[in-house]
Design a protein around this motif. Sequence first.
Motif, PDB file in Angstrom:
ATOM      1  N   PRO A 137      27.895  63.580  43.331  1.00 33.33           N
ATOM      2  CA  PRO A 137      27.211  64.686  44.352  1.00 33.33           C
ATOM      3  C   PRO A 137      26.169  65.590  43.715  1.00 33.33           C
ATOM      4  O   PRO A 137      25.306  66.001  44.369  1.00 33.33           O
ATOM      5  CB  PRO A 137      28.276  65.267  45.136  1.00 33.33           C
ATOM      6  N   VAL A 138      26.776  66.114  42.555  1.00 34.64           N
ATOM      7  CA  VAL A 138      25.725  67.027  41.892  1.00 34.64           C
ATOM      8  C   VAL A 138      24.292  66.446  41.400  1.00 34.64           C
ATOM      9  O   VAL A 138      23.520  67.002  41.367  1.00 34.64           O
ATOM     10  CB  VAL A 138      26.687  67.532  40.603  1.00 34.64           C
ATOM     11  N   ARG A 139      24.761  65.294  40.564  1.00 28.23           N
ATOM     12  CA  ARG A 139      23.609  64.380  40.078  1.00 28.23           C
ATOM     13  C   ARG A 139      22.429  63.944  41.166  1.00 28.23           C
ATOM     14  O   ARG A 139      21.326  63.857  41.083  1.00 28.23           O
ATOM     15  CB  ARG A 139      23.848  63.426  39.226  1.00 28.23           C
ATOM     16  N   THR A 140      22.914  63.612  42.260  1.00 28.20           N
ATOM     17  CA  THR A 140      22.207  62.887  43.348  1.00 28.20           C
ATOM     18  C   THR A 140      21.614  64.249  44.415  1.00 28.20           C
ATOM     19  O   THR A 140      21.264  63.738  45.386  1.00 28.20           O
ATOM     20  CB  THR A 140      22.820  61.987  44.158  1.00 28.20           C
ATOM     21  N   ALA A 141      21.984  65.263  44.150  1.00 28.31           N
ATOM     22  CA  ALA A 141      21.771  66.396  45.124  1.00 28.31           C
ATOM     23  C   ALA A 141      20.142  66.627  45.295  1.00 28.31           C
ATOM     24  O   ALA A 141      19.649  67.447  46.265  1.00 28.31           O
ATOM     25  CB  ALA A 141      22.472  67.535  44.986  1.00 28.31           C
ATOM     26  N   GLY A 142      19.491  66.224  44.223  1.00 29.66           N
ATOM     27  CA  GLY A 142      17.913  66.431  44.043  1.00 29.66           C
ATOM     28  C   GLY A 142      17.516  67.576  43.698  1.00 29.66           C
ATOM     29  O   GLY A 142      16.397  68.124  43.899  1.00 29.66           O
ATOM     30  N   LYS A 143      18.258  68.455  43.072  1.00 30.40           N
ATOM     31  CA  LYS A 143      17.929  69.655  42.763  1.00 30.40           C
ATOM     32  C   LYS A 143      18.218  69.831  41.047  1.00 30.40           C
ATOM     33  O   LYS A 143      19.103  69.271  40.567  1.00 30.40           O
ATOM     34  CB  LYS A 143      18.741  71.159  43.477  1.00 30.40           C
ATOM     35  N   PRO A 144      17.579  70.713  40.300  1.00 33.37           N
ATOM     36  CA  PRO A 144      17.878  70.829  39.023  1.00 33.37           C
ATOM     37  C   PRO A 144      19.021  71.482  38.598  1.00 33.37           C
ATOM     38  O   PRO A 144      19.591  72.138  39.422  1.00 33.37           O
ATOM     39  CB  PRO A 144      16.452  71.929  38.555  1.00 33.37           C
ATOM     40  N   VAL A 145      19.845  70.861  37.779  1.00 32.83           N
ATOM     41  CA  VAL A 145      21.220  71.087  37.382  1.00 32.83           C
ATOM     42  C   VAL A 145      21.209  71.886  36.001  1.00 32.83           C
ATOM     43  O   VAL A 145      20.653  71.378  35.089  1.00 32.83           O
ATOM     44  CB  VAL A 145      22.182  69.749  37.307  1.00 32.83           C
ATOM     45  N   PHE A 146      21.869  73.187  36.223  1.00 35.75           N
ATOM     46  CA  PHE A 146      21.790  73.642  34.681  1.00 35.75           C
ATOM     47  C   PHE A 146      23.349  73.776  34.285  1.00 35.75           C
ATOM     48  O   PHE A 146      24.353  74.165  35.020  1.00 35.75           O
ATOM     49  CB  PHE A 146      21.266  75.087  35.089  1.00 35.75           C
ATOM     50  N   ALA A 147      23.606  73.729  33.174  1.00 31.78           N
ATOM     51  CA  ALA A 147      24.977  73.704  32.501  1.00 31.78           C
ATOM     52  C   ALA A 147      24.663  74.126  30.967  1.00 31.78           C
ATOM     53  O   ALA A 147      23.526  73.768  30.363  1.00 31.78           O
ATOM     54  CB  ALA A 147      25.665  72.179  32.598  1.00 31.78           C
ATOM     55  N   PRO A 148      25.694  74.613  30.498  1.00 31.84           N
ATOM     56  CA  PRO A 148      25.753  74.991  29.148  1.00 31.84           C
ATOM     57  C   PRO A 148      25.648  73.898  28.211  1.00 31.84           C
ATOM     58  O   PRO A 148      26.336  72.878  28.623  1.00 31.84           O
ATOM     59  CB  PRO A 148      26.904  75.879  28.920  1.00 31.84           C
ATOM     60  N   GLY A 149      25.101  74.205  27.049  1.00 35.29           N
ATOM     61  CA  GLY A 149      24.918  73.000  26.231  1.00 35.29           C
ATOM     62  C   GLY A 149      26.334  72.768  25.474  1.00 35.29           C
ATOM     63  O   GLY A 149      26.873  73.718  25.522  1.00 35.29           O
ATOM     64  N   SER A 150      26.527  71.677  25.100  1.00 37.91           N
ATOM     65  CA  SER A 150      27.812  71.248  24.256  1.00 37.91           C
ATOM     66  C   SER A 150      27.352  71.362  22.780  1.00 37.91           C
ATOM     67  O   SER A 150      26.034  71.287  22.509  1.00 37.91           O
ATOM     68  CB  SER A 150      28.455  69.994  24.736  1.00 37.91           C
ATOM     69  N   TYR A 151      28.464  71.361  21.840  1.00 41.54           N
ATOM     70  CA  TYR A 151      28.083  71.382  20.437  1.00 41.54           C
ATOM     71  C   TYR A 151      29.597  71.016  19.846  1.00 41.54           C
ATOM     72  O   TYR A 151      30.566  70.778  20.661  1.00 41.54           O
ATOM     73  CB  TYR A 151      27.989  72.670  20.085  1.00 41.54           C
ATOM     74  N   TYR A 152      29.238  70.439  18.632  1.00 40.13           N
ATOM     75  CA  TYR A 152      30.674  69.862  17.924  1.00 40.13           C
ATOM     76  C   TYR A 152      31.243  70.847  17.093  1.00 40.13           C
ATOM     77  O   TYR A 152      30.718  71.972  16.456  1.00 40.13           O
ATOM     78  CB  TYR A 152      30.113  68.716  17.069  1.00 40.13           C
ATOM     79  N   TRP A 153      32.328  70.861  17.334  1.00 42.22           N
ATOM     80  CA  TRP A 153      33.403  71.917  16.711  1.00 42.22           C
ATOM     81  C   TRP A 153      34.895  71.231  16.504  1.00 42.22           C
ATOM     82  O   TRP A 153      35.339  70.667  17.671  1.00 42.22           O
ATOM     83  CB  TRP A 153      33.270  73.288  17.565  1.00 42.22           C
ATOM     84  N   PRO A 154      35.792  71.493  15.713  1.00 43.73           N
ATOM     85  CA  PRO A 154      37.130  71.230  15.499  1.00 43.73           C
ATOM     86  C   PRO A 154      37.885  71.948  16.667  1.00 43.73           C
ATOM     87  O   PRO A 154      37.971  73.042  17.005  1.00 43.73           O
ATOM     88  CB  PRO A 154      37.414  71.629  14.149  1.00 43.73           C
ATOM     89  N   THR A 155      38.241  71.028  17.572  1.00 44.46           N
ATOM     90  CA  THR A 155      39.296  71.681  18.703  1.00 44.46           C
ATOM     91  C   THR A 155      40.439  72.541  17.951  1.00 44.46           C
ATOM     92  O   THR A 155      40.782  73.306  18.609  1.00 44.46           O
ATOM     93  CB  THR A 155      39.944  70.496  19.491  1.00 44.46           C
TER      94      THR A 155
END
Lengths: 474, 512
Positions: A137-155
Amino acid sequence: MPEGVSESTAGRWRRRLLDLLGRNLSVVVLVLLCLISSAATWREQNPITSRSGAAVARQVLVACQAPCSVLVVARDTEADRVFVQAIEEGLDAAGARIAGRVFGQPRDVRLELERIAGTGGSFDAIATHRIASEWGPVRTAGKPVFAPGSYYWPTFLTARNLLNVVNQNADIAIIALGMTLVILTAGIDLSVGSLLALAGVIAAVTAQEWFGGAAASPAGLLAAMLLGVAAAALGGLLSGTMVTAFRVPPFVATLGLMMLARGLALILAVGHQRRLVGGGAEGTPEAVRVDAAVFAWLGNGAVLGVPNPILLMLVLFVAAHLLMTRTMFGRYVYAVGGNVEAARLSGVPVTAVLLAVYCLCGAFAGLAGIVDASRFEGGRPNAGELYELQVIAAVVVGGASLAGGRGRIAGTLIGAMIIAVIQNGLNIAGVASYEQKVVFGALILAAVLLDRLQPKIASRRARMTRASTSTPVQ
Amino acid sequence: MLELRRISKSYPGVDALRAVSLAVGAGEVLGLVGENGAGKSTLIRIVSGAERPDGGRVGLEGEAVAFASPADARARGIAVIHQELSLVPQLSVRENLFLGAGWSRRGIVRRRWEEREARRLLGLLEMDIDPDTRCSELSLGARQAVEIAKALALEPRLLILDEPTAALSPREARALLREVRELARRGAAAIYISHRLEEIEAVADRVAVLRDGELVRSIDRRGPAGGDDGLAPLDRGELIEAMVGRSLSAEFPPRLPGAVGDARLEVRGLSAGRRVRDVSFDIRRGEILGLAGLVGAGRTDVARMIFGAAAPDRGEVRLDGTRLELRSPRQAIRNGICLLPEDRRGHGLVLSRSARANFALPNLDRFRRPGGVVDRRRERRAFGRWREQLDIRLARAGQRVATLSGGNQQKVVIAKWLERGARVVLCDEPTRGIDVGARYEIYEWIRRMASEGKAVLLISSELEEVLGMSDRVLVMHEGRIRGEIADPARADPAGVLRIAAGIGLPEEPSVA
């Protein structure tokens, strides 16, 4: 080093480095384990924190002109709420409007979209995190989606995980303190796991039956906890008496107390359950619950983001370290462990020292029991089973000698952490529990073996030094 | 037989041996002397396969050898009797004697044969020990004898004895020396290491002196000038001079000024089983009272009872007129009594700890701050003071006491009691296993403690020491005091020895 022998700078540094490594082998092992755990848990990180929330708010504001209206989507968890709150604070400050917020699952997003559409409203953007941005539903809502970028780091190397690792093993580490004292005197204490349970159950039962249960005052709860610790200390005093007055080998004396204390903990718990249901009925060895928020604070609360058990552990470690390095008592313990006859002939009150050591070990186990009971909001008569072995492993891995007289409090702290890190690393790496036991056992053997090899490493080092600095025979 | 050519060995910071060449022939006894740290032990470790030389060659019967291990050396007929005891205390004498491989018949113990053989071996040493006694029940001296018998059982071609008589009574020691000579007569070679020069004189055909890892003198006593035994007399002064590299005017320091005062320690009717029977004596202020006797005569028990480390059946001890309770060493120390124990490493020191920590152990209450905290600055300063005064040689301040030489270890023990400020000093074999130079320093400190008005009890199995140091000597035999020597300096050692050995004693205690 004979005088007048010059040594190359590189040689000197190599010698110093080897020296340092040899003397702090357990630290080296701990660092290595941390590196291995880090490498094995190198994953994509999607932080859901207030910091990443604020970052999303900034992204939204850059992309869409105020006054803009935003739909915020997140799951229904504690961390998500913190995240969302940060987004909203960021947006509010810039005058943006919140069109709606969703805490839940994809279905809840669809319902919210329908509600907004139904009321004739609209919005310009969706602010969410990496996980929810993948929802249909978020992807198909037709509006721009903003989310923080992801990065690689040891859990493994995240603050949350590290705090978690230490927190979960704080009780083992606390007991290991007392065990270090006992092992320094060439003794052993097998009763610590049972004393832990007994202390927890006594604290819970007395809190319930004498101090008013859920309605207990903080002072009453504190008294209950102290009673638990005192009982465990008394148990330690009993094994100390067996060891000193009757010359019973520590292994046997504490083995007896181990069974005795476990039995008492079970009897007390069952008896309490029976009284609870009005007598006659079957009692079960279940945890004795204490529903007072204050009771749970010690095990579950935190000060400045650091969980209380960790703080307690650190305070006790510093205290024990000072006790062993700065006081007469500490000196006496080392002397008794190193050579009991020489200590006696030097005027050391050997019997009193041994009594105090076993009593302290019991008290430390009792404290760990209180932490455990508080964490689980009740005294568990089956808590701490096989803890004695984990604790002994921690002390030995930390460099103490079972023959007595050799070992340090700081070493024990590192030993406890080594064991915690191994466990955590295996958990994160997804090793199943049976296999974990095998790996765990093998790693403990390896750690102790490394310690045993230390003299050989040292002698090889000496030989190397000589080879690099050999002087002509005069 | 054995030939060493230019053997060198160095450890970090020390050249333990520098190009030492030595040879021992079949039928020969080589006496090896030198101060502690001169390299004797290193040499022995190389010959016995425990250590490899950095340079040089070891030859056995003309053939160059490199021993892989002590077992390898043993298989080639080299047996070592170490200073440390290597017996299993829980096993009997017989079981210990035949513990090694090769004594059984296809894994089955030959009990009868072992019993016979054990009696024969113990008989060689004139030891009256039942082979079925547990070793833990034996005295230190008897255990050492068993150790020697164990080595003799192997009928070695080369026997190495490292301070073998340190724990033996004179009688046992004499028997041992005889047996070493007898082995040599039958064609074996022996290397005999001892601090006791009279033993070297009694046993060695040749004497080699090591100093700082070098062979500084070699004396062959065989030849035309020989006495009854075909050996030339040994000039001990010359030997000592070679060992220390300086000349010692006398073996014992002179008495320091300071009058002997009133009775300080009064012992009355002290008894404990058969070991100590009705022992009474006084020690006055400033007096050194010697206690002579054979090993097992009860001297150590007397000292331990005064110190509260062992309980008497009967008897009382008064210190400056006040009756003592004799309950624990802790109490004795509070009353100003201190003990330099016979077994320095086992009873005197915590070997795993530093010299300073050992020094501080009985003195912690003096360095104490509120809350039982140790004032480490005061501790360091006090230790620094005594370290300097006693010339305790340490590589580092935190050096473990186990790695110190015997002399330095004993000085640490003395330092801790000097800091304590005792009124009575009980010295039990204070110079055992200590080299000549450090010995002299320890004698000086014993003298100094007496001159400060302390009452000193000096127990020693070395007659020269006890006669040379004491103002008065008591001789014990089988738990009783059987003789008193008022003027030890002029006493006849042979006479003292007769009393100690119980020869020709009347039923009642005599006064010599």
